[in-house]
Structures are given as C-alpha cells and as structure tokens.
Design a protein around this motif. Sequence first.
Motif, PDB file in Angstrom:
ATOM      1  N   MET A   7      27.953  87.563  13.618  1.00  0.00           N
ATOM      2  CA  MET A   7      28.958  88.525  13.158  1.00  0.00           C
ATOM      3  C   MET A   7      28.940  89.779  14.020  1.00  0.00           C
ATOM      4  O   MET A   7      29.986  90.259  14.477  1.00  0.00           O
ATOM      5  CB  MET A   7      28.675  88.910  11.704  1.00  0.00           C
ATOM      6  CG  MET A   7      29.037  87.877  10.685  1.00  0.00           C
ATOM      7  SD  MET A   7      30.751  88.064  10.159  1.00  0.00           S
ATOM      8  CE  MET A   7      30.796  86.886   8.812  1.00  0.00           C
TER       9      MET A   7
ATOM     10  N   SER B   4      20.772  84.446  11.753  1.00  0.00           N
ATOM     11  CA  SER B   4      21.661  83.966  12.814  1.00  0.00           C
ATOM     12  C   SER B   4      23.113  84.300  12.504  1.00  0.00           C
ATOM     13  O   SER B   4      23.873  84.724  13.383  1.00  0.00           O
ATOM     14  CB  SER B   4      21.497  82.453  12.987  1.00  0.00           C
ATOM     15  OG  SER B   4      20.176  82.113  13.311  1.00  0.00           O
ATOM     16  N   ALA B   5      23.515  84.106  11.244  1.00  0.00           N
ATOM     17  CA  ALA B   5      24.892  84.408  10.854  1.00  0.00           C
ATOM     18  C   ALA B   5      25.209  85.881  11.066  1.00  0.00           C
ATOM     19  O   ALA B   5      26.284  86.238  11.566  1.00  0.00           O
ATOM     20  CB  ALA B   5      25.118  84.018   9.397  1.00  0.00           C
TER      21      ALA B   5
ATOM     22  N   ASP C 241      30.349  81.553  11.048  1.00  0.00           N
ATOM     23  CA  ASP C 241      29.276  81.632  10.058  1.00  0.00           C
ATOM     24  C   ASP C 241      29.387  80.547   8.998  1.00  0.00           C
ATOM     25  O   ASP C 241      28.382  79.930   8.616  1.00  0.00           O
ATOM     26  CB  ASP C 241      29.292  83.007   9.401  1.00  0.00           C
ATOM     27  CG  ASP C 241      28.532  84.034  10.212  1.00  0.00           C
ATOM     28  OD1 ASP C 241      28.164  83.708  11.358  1.00  0.00           O
ATOM     29  OD2 ASP C 241      28.303  85.147   9.725  1.00  0.00           O
ATOM     30  N   TYR C 242      30.596  80.298   8.490  1.00  0.00           N
ATOM     31  CA  TYR C 242      30.742  79.286   7.448  1.00  0.00           C
ATOM     32  C   TYR C 242      30.375  77.901   7.980  1.00  0.00           C
ATOM     33  O   TYR C 242      29.726  77.108   7.291  1.00  0.00           O
ATOM     34  CB  TYR C 242      32.174  79.283   6.916  1.00  0.00           C
ATOM     35  CG  TYR C 242      32.532  80.524   6.121  1.00  0.00           C
ATOM     36  CD1 TYR C 242      31.548  81.406   5.688  1.00  0.00           C
ATOM     37  CD2 TYR C 242      33.856  80.829   5.811  1.00  0.00           C
ATOM     38  CE1 TYR C 242      31.853  82.539   4.967  1.00  0.00           C
ATOM     39  CE2 TYR C 242      34.181  81.966   5.087  1.00  0.00           C
ATOM     40  CZ  TYR C 242      33.173  82.821   4.669  1.00  0.00           C
ATOM     41  OH  TYR C 242      33.486  83.955   3.946  1.00  0.00           O
TER      42      TYR C 242
ATOM     43  N   ASP D 285      28.397  87.148   0.853  1.00  0.00           N
ATOM     44  CA  ASP D 285      27.988  85.925   1.541  1.00  0.00           C
ATOM     45  C   ASP D 285      26.476  85.862   1.672  1.00  0.00           C
ATOM     46  O   ASP D 285      25.830  84.877   1.287  1.00  0.00           O
ATOM     47  CB  ASP D 285      28.611  85.870   2.945  1.00  0.00           C
ATOM     48  CG  ASP D 285      30.107  85.637   2.895  1.00  0.00           C
ATOM     49  OD1 ASP D 285      30.635  85.439   1.790  1.00  0.00           O
ATOM     50  OD2 ASP D 285      30.735  85.666   3.960  1.00  0.00           O
ATOM     51  N   TYR D 286      25.902  86.921   2.258  1.00  0.00           N
ATOM     52  CA  TYR D 286      24.457  86.938   2.485  1.00  0.00           C
ATOM     53  C   TYR D 286      23.694  86.937   1.164  1.00  0.00           C
ATOM     54  O   TYR D 286      22.636  86.300   1.052  1.00  0.00           O
ATOM     55  CB  TYR D 286      24.077  88.159   3.320  1.00  0.00           C
ATOM     56  CG  TYR D 286      24.792  88.211   4.656  1.00  0.00           C
ATOM     57  CD1 TYR D 286      24.982  87.052   5.399  1.00  0.00           C
ATOM     58  CD2 TYR D 286      25.301  89.401   5.161  1.00  0.00           C
ATOM     59  CE1 TYR D 286      25.647  87.084   6.613  1.00  0.00           C
ATOM     60  CE2 TYR D 286      25.962  89.438   6.374  1.00  0.00           C
ATOM     61  CZ  TYR D 286      26.140  88.282   7.095  1.00  0.00           C
ATOM     62  OH  TYR D 286      26.795  88.309   8.292  1.00  0.00           O
TER      63      TYR D 286
END
Length: 763
Positions: free
Chosen positions: A674, A669-670, A225-226, A633-634
């Motif tokens: 996950m 997408s991230a 994700d990063y 994060d989100y």
Amino acid sequence: MVGWLLALGAVIGLGFSLAGSFEDSSSIPGSPAQTALDRMDRHFPSPDTQSAQIVFRAPPGQRLTDPGLRKPLAATLAATGDVRGVAEVGDPVEEGAVSEDGRTAVAEVAFTTKEDEDVPAGTLDAVRAAGAHAERAGLVTIYGGDAFEESTSPFGPAEMVGLGVALVILVITFGSLVAAGLPLVTAVLGVVGTMAAMTGLATVVGVTDSAPTLSIMLGLAVGIDYALFIVSRHRAQLAAGMPVARSVAEANATAGSAVVFAGATVVIALAGLSVAGVPMLTSMGLASAGAVAMAVVLALGLLPAVMGMAGTRLTPRPGKDRPAGHGDRTPGARRVPGLLRLPLRVVGRLSSVAARTAGRGRTPGSDGRTGRTATHGGRVTLGERWTAGVLRRPVRTLVLGTLLLAALALPATQLRLAVTDEGNSPTGTSARQAYDVIGDAFGPGANGPLVVLVEADDPAAVGTAATDVRAGLHDVDGIADIGDVDTAEDGTAARIRIIPSTGPRTEETSALVSRLRTEARRAAEAGGAHAAVTGMTAVSIDVSEKLGGALVPFAIVVVGLSLLLLMIAFRSVAVPVKATIGFLLSVGAAFGATVAVFQWGWAAGLLGVSGEGPVPSFMPIIVMAVLFGLAMDYEVFLVSAVREDYVRHGDARAAVLAGARNAARVVTSAALIMVSVFIGFLFSHDADIMPIAFALAFGVLVDAFLVRMTLVPAALALLGDRAWWLPRRLDRLLPHLDVEGGNRRTPDAAPQDPVRTPAPVSR
C-alpha cells in the motif's frame, strides 16, 4: 478465466468506444457564490470559449511603455491575433493591465475552441511562436490560463516505480515470481476495467478530472492486497497437502470472505462521501468505490481461475514457514533472478537481526503459561518476536505508543483547507510561473479577484445601489483595489470587481468575503436592491467551508460504522472500541504529518512538494474514508487470527502470539505494498492527489505497524479474556456475520445423497 477476460474485454471496448470527457468542476450547486455566479452569467453572458493569458515582463530598469519595447509588444499581440483559432487578443496597455512599475503586463487571449474542449496543440504552438517579436526585444513571455494548463496523466513513470516496489515486496513475501505476479495482474486488470467504465459513464454523468487518478491509486493498492490475502491462504493450504481445487475453494471461503467484508467497509465509506453534497467529492467517492468493488470481484472471480490453472506451481517449498506461506519457493516456479538475490538476502539478514533484537531476553514465541510455542516450520517469525517483545511490557508499550501518536497528530490542529489553483502547480510549469509573476507585480489578490453583483428590477435602483455599495467598500479592510461599476445591457444588474490584498487561498481572503457580504448586502438593501459576492475565489471558499463543516459529521458516521461492523464481526465490545481509537489516532497522525510537509514545508523539497500552503479542501474527508477501510482490513485479518486461536485454545495471551504467527507477515507485506503504491502517486505532481497520497501512505504505515502490530497486541494482552466479552442481550440483537468463512460446510461434512453417493475427494 476465458469468461472473465471476455467480460473485461466487453467492458473495456464499450467504455472506450463511448468515451466522454472528464470535468474540471469544484463548485457546489446552491451555494451563495455559485448561485450568484450563475445569475451573473445570465446578466453578463460571455462567449463559451477557451481563454488564456500572456504575461509580458520587461528587463530591470525598463518599462513596457518605452518606445523600444512598445513596438515589439504590439507586433507580438498582432501576430497572436492572426493565429488561426484565436478569436481576440486584448492590448494590456490600452486596457490598463500594466503593473505600477511598468514592467509587467497581462494580455487576455480568447480562442474559438469551446470551453469544454482542448485547444489544438498546433494553435497553442503558433501562439507561442508569435511571441518571438517580444522575446527578441528582451521581454520575458509566459503563457498561462486554462488553455495552456498542462494535463497530467493519471498514471506515469512515478507510479510505475511504485508498482515495481510492490512487485519486489511480493517476491520477498512469496519467494516465487508466479505467486508474486498473480496479485499484480488481477489488480492491473481491475484498474483498466474501472477506467474504461468510468470513461464510458463520463458521457452521461459528470466525472471530475481528479477521479481517475484517485481510482487508479486505490484500485491498485487494494487490488494487490486483496489478492495477496487469498493467494497467501491458498499457498498455506497447498503446503499442508490440500488438493488444488479444494484449496482454491477453501481460500475463497475463508480469506475471500474477509476480503468481501474489508472491501465492503471501504466501498461504504467512499460512497458515503456523497452525503457532503459536493458533486466533485461525490464523483471521486463513487468512482473510487467502483474501483474497490472491481478489485473485490476480480479477487473472488478471476483470481481463483488463475490459481487453479497455476496448479501445484504455487505450492511453497517444504521447510519455509509453511502455514503462513511466506518465503517459499515453488518446485515448479521460476527461480528468483540473480539481480534480486542480493537485495532479498540483505532484507532477510536485516529481518533476522531485528528479530533477535526484538526477542532478546526470553525464549521467543513461548506464551509463558501453557508451554505452547508460537513457532512453525522450525523457525520463529519476525512478527512473533516483535509481538513477544510487546507482550513483555504491554503497559509501557501502550502508553508510549499512544503518546507518540498524539505527538504526531498535534500539528493537525493547524490544518488549513482551500481549493487548489495554479499556485499549487509545480514551479517549472508555465501556469505556476504566470501565477507567481502576476502575484509579484499586481499583488497576491490579483490571482483571485472577487465580484460584487448588485441586482434589482428597477434599473434606476441598480445604478444608485451599485454606487452606494462601491462607496461603502472603501471602508472594508483587506481590499487592494476596487473597480468601476459595470452595468448590464438590460440595466437590472451591475457588478464591481474587487482585488483583495491577500492571496485566494488565505484565511484573510475568506474573512474578507464574509465582510463584503455583510457590507454589500446592507448598502444594497438600503437602495432597494440585492447584493451578493461571487467569482471563482468566492466559490472555492464556499466549497472549503462546506467540506470543512462536513468533516465532523462524517467522522461521527465513520466511527459509528466502525464500532458496529467490528462488534458484529468479533462479537466483542472492547475490540471495536480499541480498534476505533486506534483508527482515530492513525488519522490524526496522518493529518499532522501532512500539515508538517505541505503547510510547514518540512522535507517538502525531498518529497517534490512545490509550495507551502493549505491542502485541498476535500483531502481530509477522503483520507478519513479510505484510511477507515484500510484500517478495518488490517484489524480484521489480524484480530480474526487471534480470535480463531482463542476460541480453539482459550488462552488469551497465547492467542495474541498465534495471531502474529498467522497474520503478521501478510499484514506487513500488504501495508508495505500500500505504502509503495501511494508513494508512487505522491510524485505525480498532481496538486489534488499529492497530499492525499502522502496522508494515506503515512497513515497506513502508522496504522499497520504502530497501531495494529504494536498497540493492538498490547491492548489485547491487558484485556485478556475481557477482550471477547459481549452482553447477551446485545449478542441477540446483533446479526451474525461469518467474516472468515468459519461456518462453511466442507465437502467432507456435506450430507450424502442416499441414492447417489458423491465421489470421494482425492487426496
């Protein structure tokens, strides 16, 4: 890139060359049961060797004491004792380890192998072969215990499937195999480096055997994700005509800064698990924090080098959602293989249908006030259409969404915690079969016996007190059997074996331990001695109570940290409050779904859950820590895009649509990546990891799509300009943190040296 690969090679080589062994520990130093267990080991020293159990079961209508079965049983025990590596074999008939119906017996086997080492496979195979005498006579032989426990690899076929799904999502997101491969490669390299470092550190510090699996799961998820966030920003800038070297630096200054903030929240939350004071939980938390830190370091260090080497091949094809960098194909990149074209086409078609449904009834993307249209590249994205639908009825969306999350969280009130044992193993394993047969034949408490330890300086007082304690235990409810008094050689201690009438992971057994401690202590003190309840079951109960008690304080710390970090990041009061409420709703929904599957058995067979019962005692606190970091994060990647547009144009409602345009597809997408990684670990059949993987997958799914993509836009729309209000006094007190790199100084704005003018940046 060569420098980074050499550094990784050094870490991997050093780590594996100094490889240590992981520990199987679930105790709490200083807890009542663990302290008593340590004292009991001093009074009743046992060999430091591996052990196992052989369970014999006679055919229906026969008994093991029958002449036709007693002889084959004795022959099997004798052959087992002759196996090289076997120190001793007990005779269950002579030792009284035969069930009341005479059909089941348990023989204890001691090996010469040290307790912290694995019994050689050849020795175990020879022990199994020795059972041929009993099997030919019709006896069923099952081999259980620590020596025969099947070790599970932290990464296997199920996890590979999860990575494959993540690759497909990346291909759909980028439309390029080159761009899709970058996040995957850096994430895998980070996980390998973390595993090597963890293996090397296991020689000097204790690392629990559950730590590697959790570290791999989180390292892969956040690593992909990063890198996805940074690559997406880089491709968007390339599409706008920015040179490669400049774009790589800009991507690290903007998306990379957000990655540092997001990764730091995850690391802090995971490292905070050590405050519970449980070595196993501390080991898992610090190891996972190391994996996340490694993912951040490689995303900021190795990934830019690789992106620079890829050059213009990462540039999206013109006319394909250029600012977001999605759905593009690079001119120099490989085309999508034919096998993937059909599924990609189907996904694209479904997205278009969903987009038309979500945006029906109004011109999609229009804010309705300024006339600005949230479109780009001539198309309206699905994220914009979805957000436009949310903004049409924000109150209804907020109320219905909150009620749905509350309903999902309702089963969480029935959450029960316990330390896992063989009863959590897959049904097909020998350890689980032996566990079930022993429970059926001797009662469920036989799988979790308790021990009452009586101590005194005067041997005479020990004998009297132990007799009084044993006599008093007959009046305690929940006991199936009480053993005889076993006195130590020095006479200063005695122990009494207790078989509960319920299983080791039940609430009734926990209550029995409390009653035993009260009754045994009272009877022992009357005789001038001291009594304590111990055994592995009592130790596990203490661990569960400790972790359960640490959950609320940890939640308070996490909530406070969430409010503080988001207040610093967004200079707002409302944004942190609604983000924290959303996080708590996501956690509640994740716990509720976990109870429904693992305790109530809903869809358990479909998900590969082998049995119903309490979840691992450390699951809630780990899920809360990890989900906190991922939710932040989100929140950062989505709300920062909204704030950027609001600061620029001053229109709160249009800023929400612009944020959806710039971040929705990347966040979507991230989140899907996950979920795919976590689902892969759900099918690993590791009893400690499966509930964590499921809770994280469900929690991420709910948090990303229901909370961040639905409730957050609705709340921001209702708050309007008030969403970005912060009292002046508080604004002066809070430090200023540049999350998205907005305060960076570009080369064009840098002051020129009056003597030596820098060369102009090539365009």
